[in-house]
Scaffold this active site. Structure first.
Site, PDB file in Angstrom:
ATOM      1  N   SER A 214       0.752  -1.018  -0.055  1.00 35.64           N
ATOM      2  CA  SER A 214       0.126   0.065  -0.086  1.00 35.64           C
ATOM      3  C   SER A 214       0.655   1.197   0.044  1.00 35.64           C
ATOM      4  O   SER A 214       0.382   2.412  -0.394  1.00 35.64           O
ATOM      5  CB  SER A 214      -1.025  -0.029   1.292  1.00 35.64           C
ATOM      6  OG  SER A 214      -0.020   0.061   2.305  1.00 35.64           O
ATOM      7  N   HIS A 215       2.171   1.154   0.366  1.00 35.27           N
ATOM      8  CA  HIS A 215       2.998   2.243   0.465  1.00 35.27           C
ATOM      9  C   HIS A 215       4.141   2.056  -0.536  1.00 35.27           C
ATOM     10  O   HIS A 215       4.979   3.189  -0.553  1.00 35.27           O
ATOM     11  CB  HIS A 215       3.799   2.506   2.117  1.00 35.27           C
ATOM     12  CG  HIS A 215       2.740   3.040   3.003  1.00 35.27           C
ATOM     13  ND1 HIS A 215       1.708   2.231   3.295  1.00 35.27           N
ATOM     14  CD2 HIS A 215       2.718   4.101   3.702  1.00 35.27           C
ATOM     15  CE1 HIS A 215       1.123   2.878   4.264  1.00 35.27           C
ATOM     16  NE2 HIS A 215       1.602   4.073   4.553  1.00 35.27           N
TER      17      HIS A 215
ATOM     18  N   GLU B   8      -4.669   1.951   3.565  1.00 33.81           N
ATOM     19  CA  GLU B   8      -5.273   0.539   3.002  1.00 33.81           C
ATOM     20  C   GLU B   8      -6.495   0.675   2.747  1.00 33.81           C
ATOM     21  O   GLU B   8      -7.201   0.140   1.685  1.00 33.81           O
ATOM     22  CB  GLU B   8      -5.178  -0.220   4.325  1.00 33.81           C
ATOM     23  CG  GLU B   8      -3.916  -0.781   4.633  1.00 33.81           C
ATOM     24  CD  GLU B   8      -3.393  -2.051   3.598  1.00 33.81           C
ATOM     25  OE1 GLU B   8      -4.298  -2.657   2.881  1.00 33.81           O
ATOM     26  OE2 GLU B   8      -2.199  -2.281   3.853  1.00 33.81           O
TER      27      GLU B   8
END
Length: 337
Positions: A48-49, A190
């Site tokens: 997600s990052h 998220e």
């Protein structure tokens, strides 16, 4: 529905990230710092990052939310204080510059602090504290974010998901323990990922505008993130806000522009890192004490030691590469076209 993926090596992820950022108008120095962090983040399994943020970073350079050509400026207000003005550029380059002085200052004095203002999203906070642990230092990190958590009993966000991280050096040159967690039940990225993919979120991740639980990620993004542990999560967010915004001279989350989208200009958020040399504080007992603590957890069936999951995934990624979202790759390839 299965999400289509492609397998890339960490070197390919770094190269792709670097080229896309430069193509969007980022300086090579800032692009390299971000590309290294992106590859490490994908290796740690925090997708997600990782690459998912590269199109966002590029969009923000082009719209002016972040200055891709910014040069951070370092000052030393006090012997134990390293201050960096990120100049509305990427946080990674500012952190890199600060660490160059923070690490030797900590070794000389036993303890030093790095404060960063006029900054931006620093990605996975544990990536940065991890590097301090690799230097044999205990690293504590704090970073504030645009407001997304409401206070206990309220419904209007006043503090961000505001992660904090602690990395503890081990005997093998890697952290023996890595804590990296946000003040919310789950990182906001998220929820954004679920919204992009059209997937519902579990109850307990986010609240609607009236403060009620929701499974709709889009409703949650318009409401507030659920704090981890209720009022205790709000307390952690407030602690981080003090450390990363008030103590650094950065912008409070209630005044910061969003890390997503193109509106609002630079967020001007902040980061704070505290580095401690255990050789100066523990009388030679630090390594054995940490080892005893770690063993007490690892030798317990089913117990989880913070940071072990990332270590395992990192080792696998180095040998086998990482499965990345094909849609994300398409977006990056469009930037390079």
């Amino acid at each position: 529905m299965m999400t289509e993926t492609r397998t890339l090596s960490l070197a390919e992820i770094e190269d792709l990230s670097f080229r896309a950022l430069v193509a969007a108008g980022t300086s090579e120095e800032s692009a390299r710092a971000l590309a290294l962090a992106t590859a490490a983040t994908e290796a740690d399994g925090v997708a997600s990052h990782g690459l998912a943020y590269i199109p966002i970073y590029c969009e923000h350079v082009r719209c002016g939310k972040v200055d891709g050509q910014a040069t951070p400026v370092l000052t030393r207000p006090k012997p134990g204080v390293v201050a960096v003005d990120a100049a509305t550029g990427f946080a990674h380059a500012a952190i890199d510059l600060g660490f160059e002085t923070l690490v030797p200052a900590t070794r000389e004095q036993g303890l030093a602090v790095l404060v960063i203002r006029n900054s931006y999203n620093c990605g996975v906070l544990g990536y940065h504290t991890y590097r301090l642990a690799q230097e044999g230092l205990v690293g504590l990190g704090f970073t504030n974010a645009p407001a997304s958590i409401a206070p206990s009993g309220g419904a209007k966000p006043v503090v961000g998901t505001n992660p904090f991280s602690v990395a503890v050096p081990g005997s093998d040159g890697q952290p023996a323990l890595l804590i990296d967690q946000s003040a919310s039940t789950i990182a906001k990225s998220e929820v954004m990922k679920h919204a992009r993919e059209g997937k519902p979120i579990p109850i307990g991740w986010a609240l609607d505008a009236e403060g009620n639980p929701t499974t709709d990620p889009n409703v949650g993004l318009k409401g507030s993130m659920a704090p981890s542990g209720g009022y205790k999560g709000v307390g952690i967010a407030l602690l981080t806000e003090i450390m990363a915004a008030a103590l650094t001279g950065a912008t409070l989350g209630i005044n910061a522009s969003p890390f997503s989208g193109t509106s609002g200009g630079p967020p001007r958020t902040g980061q704070c890192f505290i580095a401690i040399d255990p050789a100066a504080t523990a009388g030679g007992n630090f390594a054995s004490t940490v080892a005893e603590l770690v063993e007490a957890i690892r030798f317990q069936d089913g117990a989880h030691l913070p940071g072990d999951g990332r270590r395992t995934k990192r080792l696998s990624a180095r040998g086998h590469g990482v499965d990345v979202n094909a849609t994300t790759l398409s977006k990056i390839e469009a930037i390079l076209a």
